[in-house]
Design a protein around this motif. Structure first.
Motif, PDB file in Angstrom:
ATOM      1  N   SER A 119       0.648  -1.231   0.212  1.00 51.10           N
ATOM      2  CA  SER A 119       0.110   0.043   0.354  1.00 51.10           C
ATOM      3  C   SER A 119       0.599   0.976  -0.066  1.00 51.10           C
ATOM      4  O   SER A 119       0.412   2.447  -1.210  1.00 51.10           O
ATOM      5  N   LEU A 120       2.188   1.092   1.139  1.00 51.61           N
ATOM      6  CA  LEU A 120       2.935   2.640   1.006  1.00 51.61           C
ATOM      7  C   LEU A 120       3.558   2.742  -0.653  1.00 51.61           C
ATOM      8  O   LEU A 120       3.673   3.564  -1.210  1.00 51.61           O
ATOM      9  N   ILE A 121       3.944   1.820  -0.927  1.00 53.18           N
ATOM     10  CA  ILE A 121       4.152   1.745  -2.230  1.00 53.18           C
ATOM     11  C   ILE A 121       3.643   2.014  -3.689  1.00 53.18           C
ATOM     12  O   ILE A 121       3.869   3.021  -3.935  1.00 53.18           O
ATOM     13  N   VAL A 122       2.913   1.656  -3.808  1.00 54.27           N
ATOM     14  CA  VAL A 122       0.985   1.810  -4.267  1.00 54.27           C
ATOM     15  C   VAL A 122       1.131   3.587  -4.302  1.00 54.27           C
ATOM     16  O   VAL A 122       0.704   3.902  -5.031  1.00 54.27           O
ATOM     17  N   ASN A 123       1.207   3.822  -3.135  1.00 52.35           N
ATOM     18  CA  ASN A 123      -0.096   5.496  -3.008  1.00 52.35           C
ATOM     19  C   ASN A 123       1.431   6.396  -3.412  1.00 52.35           C
ATOM     20  O   ASN A 123       1.635   7.646  -4.115  1.00 52.35           O
ATOM     21  N   GLN A 124       2.924   5.660  -3.121  1.00 54.69           N
ATOM     22  CA  GLN A 124       3.724   6.575  -2.894  1.00 54.69           C
ATOM     23  C   GLN A 124       4.295   7.370  -4.717  1.00 54.69           C
ATOM     24  O   GLN A 124       4.619   8.153  -5.325  1.00 54.69           O
ATOM     25  N   ARG A 125       3.850   6.109  -5.493  1.00 54.44           N
ATOM     26  CA  ARG A 125       4.638   5.857  -7.029  1.00 54.44           C
ATOM     27  C   ARG A 125       3.206   6.749  -7.244  1.00 54.44           C
ATOM     28  O   ARG A 125       3.181   7.510  -8.407  1.00 54.44           O
ATOM     29  N   LEU A 126       2.299   6.591  -7.277  1.00 51.47           N
ATOM     30  CA  LEU A 126       0.935   7.268  -7.678  1.00 51.47           C
ATOM     31  C   LEU A 126       0.909   8.983  -7.165  1.00 51.47           C
ATOM     32  O   LEU A 126       0.121   9.171  -8.089  1.00 51.47           O
ATOM     33  N   PHE A 127       1.577   9.481  -6.287  1.00 47.97           N
ATOM     34  CA  PHE A 127       1.562   9.999  -5.785  1.00 47.97           C
ATOM     35  C   PHE A 127       2.935  11.270  -6.617  1.00 47.97           C
ATOM     36  O   PHE A 127       2.227  11.951  -6.876  1.00 47.97           O
ATOM     37  N   TYR A 128       3.225  10.407  -7.396  1.00 42.14           N
ATOM     38  CA  TYR A 128       4.501  11.531  -7.882  1.00 42.14           C
ATOM     39  C   TYR A 128       4.251  11.397  -9.269  1.00 42.14           C
ATOM     40  O   TYR A 128       4.487  12.330 -10.522  1.00 42.14           O
ATOM     41  N   PHE A 129       3.571  10.318 -10.307  1.00 45.02           N
ATOM     42  CA  PHE A 129       2.631  10.305 -10.873  1.00 45.02           C
ATOM     43  C   PHE A 129       1.437  11.209 -11.363  1.00 45.02           C
ATOM     44  O   PHE A 129       1.688  12.226 -12.508  1.00 45.02           O
ATOM     45  N   PHE A 130       0.989  11.092 -10.005  1.00 47.39           N
ATOM     46  CA  PHE A 130      -0.273  12.270 -10.502  1.00 47.39           C
ATOM     47  C   PHE A 130       0.069  13.712 -10.175  1.00 47.39           C
ATOM     48  O   PHE A 130      -0.471  14.347 -11.324  1.00 47.39           O
ATOM     49  N   ILE A 131       1.327  13.752  -9.515  1.00 46.80           N
ATOM     50  CA  ILE A 131       1.623  15.374  -9.666  1.00 46.80           C
ATOM     51  C   ILE A 131       2.445  15.260 -11.236  1.00 46.80           C
ATOM     52  O   ILE A 131       2.213  16.959 -11.034  1.00 46.80           O
ATOM     53  N   GLY A 132       3.467  14.541 -11.707  1.00 52.09           N
ATOM     54  CA  GLY A 132       3.819  14.577 -12.625  1.00 52.09           C
ATOM     55  C   GLY A 132       2.769  15.399 -13.948  1.00 52.09           C
ATOM     56  O   GLY A 132       2.539  16.548 -15.051  1.00 52.09           O
ATOM     57  N   LEU A 133       0.973  14.475 -13.841  1.00 55.35           N
ATOM     58  CA  LEU A 133       0.343  14.733 -14.856  1.00 55.35           C
ATOM     59  C   LEU A 133       0.023  15.917 -14.719  1.00 55.35           C
ATOM     60  O   LEU A 133      -0.356  16.463 -15.560  1.00 55.35           O
ATOM     61  N   VAL A 134      -0.417  16.303 -13.072  1.00 54.76           N
ATOM     62  CA  VAL A 134      -0.419  17.934 -12.793  1.00 54.76           C
ATOM     63  C   VAL A 134       0.710  18.808 -13.810  1.00 54.76           C
ATOM     64  O   VAL A 134      -0.477  19.967 -14.305  1.00 54.76           O
ATOM     65  N   MET A 135       1.457  18.641 -13.016  1.00 49.77           N
ATOM     66  CA  MET A 135       3.027  19.386 -13.572  1.00 49.77           C
ATOM     67  C   MET A 135       2.245  19.700 -15.438  1.00 49.77           C
ATOM     68  O   MET A 135       3.156  20.900 -15.977  1.00 49.77           O
ATOM     69  N   VAL A 136       2.451  18.429 -16.077  1.00 48.19           N
ATOM     70  CA  VAL A 136       2.292  18.888 -17.518  1.00 48.19           C
ATOM     71  C   VAL A 136       0.963  19.676 -17.978  1.00 48.19           C
ATOM     72  O   VAL A 136       1.581  20.004 -19.034  1.00 48.19           O
ATOM     73  N   LEU A 137       0.187  19.144 -17.460  1.00 51.05           N
ATOM     74  CA  LEU A 137      -1.496  20.145 -17.946  1.00 51.05           C
ATOM     75  C   LEU A 137      -1.296  21.565 -17.205  1.00 51.05           C
ATOM     76  O   LEU A 137      -1.787  22.724 -18.125  1.00 51.05           O
ATOM     77  N   ALA A 138      -0.320  21.384 -16.142  1.00 50.81           N
ATOM     78  CA  ALA A 138       0.225  22.978 -15.676  1.00 50.81           C
ATOM     79  C   ALA A 138       0.626  24.086 -16.681  1.00 50.81           C
ATOM     80  O   ALA A 138       0.621  25.075 -17.305  1.00 50.81           O
ATOM     81  N   THR A 139       1.625  23.409 -17.972  1.00 45.98           N
ATOM     82  CA  THR A 139       2.456  24.095 -18.351  1.00 45.98           C
ATOM     83  C   THR A 139       1.819  23.566 -19.624  1.00 45.98           C
ATOM     84  O   THR A 139       2.271  24.838 -20.762  1.00 45.98           O
ATOM     85  N   VAL A 140       0.740  22.609 -20.257  1.00 49.10           N
ATOM     86  CA  VAL A 140      -0.166  23.318 -21.217  1.00 49.10           C
ATOM     87  C   VAL A 140      -0.811  24.719 -21.582  1.00 49.10           C
ATOM     88  O   VAL A 140      -0.562  25.417 -22.605  1.00 49.10           O
ATOM     89  N   MET A 141      -1.663  24.545 -19.911  1.00 48.39           N
ATOM     90  CA  MET A 141      -1.960  26.051 -19.562  1.00 48.39           C
ATOM     91  C   MET A 141      -1.319  26.990 -19.692  1.00 48.39           C
ATOM     92  O   MET A 141      -1.170  28.710 -19.959  1.00 48.39           O
ATOM     93  N   LEU A 142       0.321  27.224 -19.147  1.00 48.68           N
ATOM     94  CA  LEU A 142       0.903  28.211 -19.547  1.00 48.68           C
ATOM     95  C   LEU A 142       2.094  28.961 -20.332  1.00 48.68           C
ATOM     96  O   LEU A 142       1.921  29.505 -20.537  1.00 48.68           O
ATOM     97  N   PHE A 143       1.787  27.581 -21.484  1.00 51.76           N
ATOM     98  CA  PHE A 143       2.580  27.577 -22.453  1.00 51.76           C
ATOM     99  C   PHE A 143       2.223  28.537 -23.570  1.00 51.76           C
ATOM    100  O   PHE A 143       0.626  28.778 -23.429  1.00 51.76           O
ATOM    101  N   LYS A 144       2.620  29.480 -23.896  1.00 52.94           N
ATOM    102  CA  LYS A 144       2.083  30.928 -24.851  1.00 52.94           C
ATOM    103  C   LYS A 144       1.616  30.308 -26.059  1.00 52.94           C
ATOM    104  O   LYS A 144       2.517  30.311 -26.403  1.00 52.94           O
ATOM    105  N   ARG A 145       0.626  30.591 -26.500  1.00 52.86           N
ATOM    106  CA  ARG A 145       0.610  29.855 -27.639  1.00 52.86           C
ATOM    107  C   ARG A 145      -0.984  30.132 -28.283  1.00 52.86           C
ATOM    108  O   ARG A 145      -1.421  31.274 -27.799  1.00 52.86           O
ATOM    109  N   LEU A 146      -1.671  29.902 -29.231  1.00 49.65           N
ATOM    110  CA  LEU A 146      -2.898  30.856 -29.790  1.00 49.65           C
ATOM    111  C   LEU A 146      -4.442  29.971 -28.726  1.00 49.65           C
ATOM    112  O   LEU A 146      -3.828  28.452 -28.701  1.00 49.65           O
TER     113      LEU A 146
END
Length: 199
Positions: free
Chosen positions: A66-93
């Protein structure tokens, strides 16, 4: 680890806009994790799983799955959040309202997932600390008591898939000056004692 590292790199590049500084920050975070943060607070800061105990036993499997799964999913979800945040921050049309709304929805979804998994990971750590403190405080209450000395031990161990049971034949001797009217045993708190008999 890869998703988190890429997401962090994307966000830093979007904010700092300098490859050299971004690389140095990523290198510094990695070094900080490897030399200082990897064991802090139950490995919650160990995004590389550098010190996370992931050994699998041939008898009981993963002791801390349970610790392994939650710890790895924690960083997986944070990584996806930052990827999506980059999409919002990227200056484009400007993109369509549907795609922007979809991005925000996934941002909130993955952010919530990261929060839940992070909370679970910290809870595992706190429960472990509380259990250790409870054992220490319990032992302090009996540290001045008289104990019998173990002179013989024979243990019969039976593995039953996800659990096990054991019976022990123990012999004790009273090496104290005074006779004992009761016996105190220090056992693993995770074990359940079904019965005790004497012969």
């Amino acid at each position: 680890t890869i998703v988190f590292s890429l997401g962090l790199a994307f966000v830093l590049m979007s904010v700092i806009r300098n490859q050299a500084i971004t690389f140095l920050i990523l290198l510094g975070i990695a070094a900080l994790n490897m030399f200082y943060l990897w064991f802090r607070m139950g490995s919650i800061f160990d995004y590389m799983a550098f010190g996370l105990p992931v050994f699998k036993s041939g008898v009981v499997g993963f002791d801390n799955l349970s610790l392994i799964v939650n710890q790895r999913l924690f960083y997986f979800f944070i990584g996806l959040v930052m990827v999506l945040a980059t999409v919002m921050l990227f200056k484009r049309l400007p993109q369509s309202k549907f795609h922007r709304g979809l991005t925000i929805a996934f941002l909130i979804l993955f952010g919530s997932g990261a929060g839940i998994c992070g909370f679970n990971t910290y809870t595992f750590y706190r429960n472990g600390v509380n259990d250790k403190n409870l054992v220490i405080e319990t032992n302090k209450q009996f540290e001045n008591k008289s104990f019998a000395s173990l002179t013989y031990a024979s243990i019969s161990f039976i593995h039953k898939g996800d659990s096990f049971e054991a019976s022990a034949d123990l012999k004790f001797k009273n090496d104290n000056r005074d006779p004992l009217d009761h016996y105190l045993f220090s056992l693993n708190p995770s074990l359940k004692v079904l019965n005790v008999t004497s012969i």
